[in-house]
Design a protein around this motif. Structure first.
Motif, mmCIF file in Angstrom:
data_model
loop_
_atom_site.group_PDB
_atom_site.id
_atom_site.type_symbol
_atom_site.label_atom_id
_atom_site.label_comp_id
_atom_site.label_asym_id
_atom_site.label_seq_id
_atom_site.Cartn_x
_atom_site.Cartn_y
_atom_site.Cartn_z
ATOM 1 N N GLY A 120 0.890 -1.182 0.103
ATOM 2 C CA GLY A 120 -0.015 -0.119 -0.226
ATOM 3 C C GLY A 120 0.723 1.252 -0.035
ATOM 4 O O GLY A 120 1.990 1.022 0.273
ATOM 5 N N ILE A 121 0.084 2.428 -0.297
ATOM 6 C CA ILE A 121 0.845 3.789 -0.277
ATOM 7 C C ILE A 121 0.179 4.743 0.444
ATOM 8 O O ILE A 121 -1.115 4.796 0.308
ATOM 9 C CB ILE A 121 0.943 4.234 -1.818
ATOM 10 N N ILE A 122 0.925 5.429 1.416
ATOM 11 C CA ILE A 122 0.434 6.561 2.188
ATOM 12 C C ILE A 122 0.979 7.871 1.514
ATOM 13 O O ILE A 122 2.034 7.798 1.426
ATOM 14 C CB ILE A 122 0.803 6.198 3.690
ATOM 15 N N VAL A 123 0.171 8.763 1.676
ATOM 16 C CA VAL A 123 0.492 10.001 1.146
ATOM 17 C C VAL A 123 0.127 11.084 2.260
ATOM 18 O O VAL A 123 -1.020 11.231 2.319
ATOM 19 C CB VAL A 123 0.110 10.439 -0.324
ATOM 20 N N ALA A 124 1.218 11.703 2.860
ATOM 21 C CA ALA A 124 0.776 12.813 3.595
ATOM 22 C C ALA A 124 0.673 14.209 3.259
ATOM 23 O O ALA A 124 1.012 15.233 4.076
ATOM 24 C CB ALA A 124 2.155 12.827 4.710
ATOM 25 N N GLY A 125 0.140 14.332 2.232
ATOM 26 C CA GLY A 125 -0.457 15.630 1.767
ATOM 27 C C GLY A 125 0.542 16.523 1.046
ATOM 28 O O GLY A 125 1.803 16.164 0.670
ATOM 29 N N ASP A 126 0.168 17.668 0.341
ATOM 30 C CA ASP A 126 0.539 18.730 -0.641
ATOM 31 C C ASP A 126 0.774 17.927 -1.759
ATOM 32 O O ASP A 126 1.877 17.750 -2.154
ATOM 33 C CB ASP A 126 1.807 19.366 -0.021
ATOM 34 N N TYR A 127 -0.204 18.245 -2.802
ATOM 35 C CA TYR A 127 -0.316 17.634 -3.882
ATOM 36 C C TYR A 127 -0.110 18.721 -5.036
ATOM 37 O O TYR A 127 0.173 18.450 -6.321
ATOM 38 C CB TYR A 127 -1.467 17.009 -4.508
ATOM 39 N N ILE A 128 -0.104 20.106 -4.648
ATOM 40 C CA ILE A 128 -0.419 21.110 -5.610
ATOM 41 C C ILE A 128 0.679 22.040 -5.404
ATOM 42 O O ILE A 128 1.586 21.829 -4.518
ATOM 43 C CB ILE A 128 -1.568 21.874 -5.703
ATOM 44 N N GLY A 129 1.001 22.945 -6.420
ATOM 45 C CA GLY A 129 2.159 23.939 -6.470
ATOM 46 C C GLY A 129 2.953 23.926 -7.577
ATOM 47 O O GLY A 129 4.023 24.591 -7.836
ATOM 48 N N GLY A 130 2.943 22.605 -8.247
ATOM 49 C CA GLY A 130 3.850 22.211 -9.253
ATOM 50 C C GLY A 130 2.905 22.201 -10.622
ATOM 51 O O GLY A 130 1.802 22.588 -10.686
ATOM 52 N N PRO A 131 3.404 22.009 -11.927
ATOM 53 C CA PRO A 131 2.899 21.873 -13.054
ATOM 54 C C PRO A 131 1.930 20.736 -13.575
ATOM 55 O O PRO A 131 1.143 20.938 -14.064
ATOM 56 C CB PRO A 131 3.888 21.953 -14.262
ATOM 57 N N GLN A 132 1.974 19.772 -12.428
ATOM 58 C CA GLN A 132 1.282 18.548 -13.098
ATOM 59 C C GLN A 132 0.343 17.799 -11.706
ATOM 60 O O GLN A 132 0.304 16.829 -11.520
ATOM 61 C CB GLN A 132 2.351 17.538 -13.413
ATOM 62 N N ALA A 133 -0.201 18.810 -10.999
ATOM 63 C CA ALA A 133 -1.308 18.463 -10.220
ATOM 64 C C ALA A 133 -2.300 17.431 -10.601
ATOM 65 O O ALA A 133 -2.498 16.404 -9.886
ATOM 66 C CB ALA A 133 -1.835 19.491 -9.312
ATOM 67 N N ASN A 134 -2.971 17.580 -11.387
ATOM 68 C CA ASN A 134 -4.032 16.734 -11.948
ATOM 69 C C ASN A 134 -3.330 15.243 -12.177
ATOM 70 O O ASN A 134 -4.199 14.171 -11.972
ATOM 71 C CB ASN A 134 -4.752 17.367 -13.209
ATOM 72 N N GLU A 135 -2.354 15.235 -12.914
ATOM 73 C CA GLU A 135 -1.854 13.996 -13.209
ATOM 74 C C GLU A 135 -1.261 13.260 -11.990
ATOM 75 O O GLU A 135 -1.257 12.056 -11.963
ATOM 76 C CB GLU A 135 -0.505 14.310 -14.177
ATOM 77 N N THR A 136 -0.456 13.948 -11.102
ATOM 78 C CA THR A 136 -0.016 13.353 -10.063
ATOM 79 C C THR A 136 -1.236 12.559 -8.841
ATOM 80 O O THR A 136 -1.013 11.508 -8.416
ATOM 81 C CB THR A 136 0.861 14.135 -9.151
ATOM 82 N N ILE A 137 -2.096 13.596 -8.629
ATOM 83 C CA ILE A 137 -3.173 13.023 -7.898
ATOM 84 C C ILE A 137 -4.079 12.253 -8.609
ATOM 85 O O ILE A 137 -4.275 10.995 -7.954
ATOM 86 C CB ILE A 137 -4.115 14.369 -7.723
ATOM 87 N N GLY A 138 -4.260 12.194 -9.920
ATOM 88 C CA GLY A 138 -4.892 10.824 -10.464
ATOM 89 C C GLY A 138 -4.093 9.596 -10.675
ATOM 90 O O GLY A 138 -4.694 8.747 -10.071
ATOM 91 N N LEU A 139 -2.754 9.715 -10.364
ATOM 92 C CA LEU A 139 -1.868 8.520 -10.450
ATOM 93 C C LEU A 139 -1.978 7.904 -9.183
ATOM 94 O O LEU A 139 -2.026 6.732 -8.818
ATOM 95 C CB LEU A 139 -0.355 8.837 -11.040
ATOM 96 N N LEU A 140 -1.945 8.618 -8.205
ATOM 97 C CA LEU A 140 -1.986 8.159 -6.777
ATOM 98 C C LEU A 140 -3.295 7.620 -6.390
ATOM 99 O O LEU A 140 -3.468 6.726 -5.753
ATOM 100 C CB LEU A 140 -1.708 9.265 -5.833
ATOM 101 N N ARG A 141 -4.136 8.142 -6.939
ATOM 102 C CA ARG A 141 -5.515 7.450 -6.761
ATOM 103 C C ARG A 141 -5.787 6.406 -7.341
ATOM 104 O O ARG A 141 -6.553 5.399 -6.887
ATOM 105 C CB ARG A 141 -6.867 8.632 -7.284
ATOM 106 N N SER A 142 -5.048 6.205 -8.668
ATOM 107 C CA SER A 142 -5.493 5.126 -9.251
ATOM 108 C C SER A 142 -4.619 3.832 -8.350
ATOM 109 O O SER A 142 -4.861 2.625 -8.826
ATOM 110 C CB SER A 142 -4.760 5.218 -10.645
ATOM 111 N N LEU A 143 -3.740 4.187 -7.679
ATOM 112 C CA LEU A 143 -3.005 3.222 -6.807
ATOM 113 C C LEU A 143 -3.587 2.790 -5.596
ATOM 114 O O LEU A 143 -3.091 2.003 -4.901
ATOM 115 C CB LEU A 143 -1.612 3.619 -6.834
ATOM 116 N N GLY A 144 -4.790 3.369 -5.488
ATOM 117 C CA GLY A 144 -5.531 3.058 -4.134
ATOM 118 C C GLY A 144 -4.906 3.652 -3.076
ATOM 119 O O GLY A 144 -5.134 3.058 -1.770
#
Length: 301
Positions: A35-59
């Motif tokens: 599993g993957i735990i992510v402790a926040g802060d996804y925005i601020g760079g150029p690819q927020a939509n892509e990174t959040i989408g990728l992390l969500r796809s991994l559950g």
């Protein structure tokens, strides 16, 4: 699930940096995390939509960070008026224009902190800054009282925090507290991406001493990809001095944003705005024009 050797990957501060996230995911793949735990802060760079989408796809188990909350305040009209007009917040306005509706709705759905519980293992409390404030920094060596308070406010055997972009780990009275470092822009001098692996130790340890153990990982990646993303997305030009100093942080491993803000507020004080919350636009532009960007971009300088 709680078999011996079970692994969880722990990430924080991705800040819209897809090349860094992809490098971390590739590095962890041979370890086969459960599993993957992510402790926040996804925005601020150029690819927020892509990174959040990728992390969500991994559950992934995800929480919201202070930057994410700041974006939501802006999006819902609850941010100070200065965020909508002042030059200092050009980066925030760029991010708001470029995140899609699905991303915003998902950020709204995230908790500010959470407990991850996996069968037959010890629970893990995940916060961004500290248990009481996502913008509070925990530096165990510099200010141990903040760590003591964080431990007093929580009861789980493991506490994960992010926000500072600096990796560390501390064991206190049988409890583990750690920061995995930053996927985007570590600030301990390392140029690349950082994360951590948690492994559940059961076999071969004394009875009742089952526990999570943390391993910090550091991963290089092609910085030219994130430089190109900053430029091609328009973030570098439209996001102003903070976008430029954020990229400097990625390139140097030190806090370019704090360096620039310290300089800008110093100029404001010299101009008679000693206690200003926001740097006046004319001072901000003066700071942007006169800051030593060449020195800021020099690694380790």
């Amino acid at each position: 699930i709680g078999r011996d050797g079970m692994r969880l990957a722990v990430l924080s501060d991705v800040h819209g940096n897809l090349p860094a996230l992809e490098a971390v995911l590739a590095d962890m793949q041979p370890c086969e995390p459960d599993g993957i735990i992510v402790a926040g802060d996804y925005i601020g760079g150029p690819q927020a939509n892509e990174t959040i989408g990728l992390l969500r796809s991994l559950g992934s188990w995800m929480i919201r960070g202070n930057s994410d909350s700041g974006l939501l305040q802006y999006a819902t009209g609850h941010a100070p008026e200065s965020r909508r007009t002042c030059h200092q917040f050009a980066l925030l306005r760029w991010v708001y224009r470029h995140v899609n509706k699905e991303t915003l709705e998902y950020l709204k759905s995230l908790p500010g902190q959470r407990v991850v519980e996996v069968t037959e293992t010890a629970p893990i409390r995940v916060v961004h800054g500290s248990p009481r404030n996502p913008s509070e920094s925990i530096f165990p060596d510099r200010d141990p009282a903040v760590l003591d308070l964080a431990l007093a406010q929580t009861q789980e055997p493991v506490l994960v925090c992010g926000h500072t972009h600096i990796p560390w780990q501390v064991e206190r009275d049988g409890r583990l507290v750690f920061n995995p470092g930053a996927v985007c822009g570590p600030l301990n001098g390392y140029i690349g991406a950082q994360y951590a692996l948690l492994t559940w130790q059961h076999e071969g340890v004394p009875a009742g001493d089952d526990r999570w153990q943390v391993e910090h990982r550091a991963v290089p990646y092609d910085l030219n990809r994130i430089r190109a993303a900053f430029q091609e997305s328009g973030l570098l030009e439209e996001g102003g001095a903070l976008a430029r100093s954020f990229l400097c942080s990625i390139e140097t491993g030190r806090d370019g944003a704090v360096d620039f803000l310290t300089y800008a507020y110093g100029l404001a004080a010299e101009a008679g705005f000693e206690d200003c919350d926001v740097v006046p636009d004319e001072i901000w532009e003066q700071a942007t024009a006169t800051f030593d960007w060449e020195a800021a971009a020099r690694s380790g300088g």
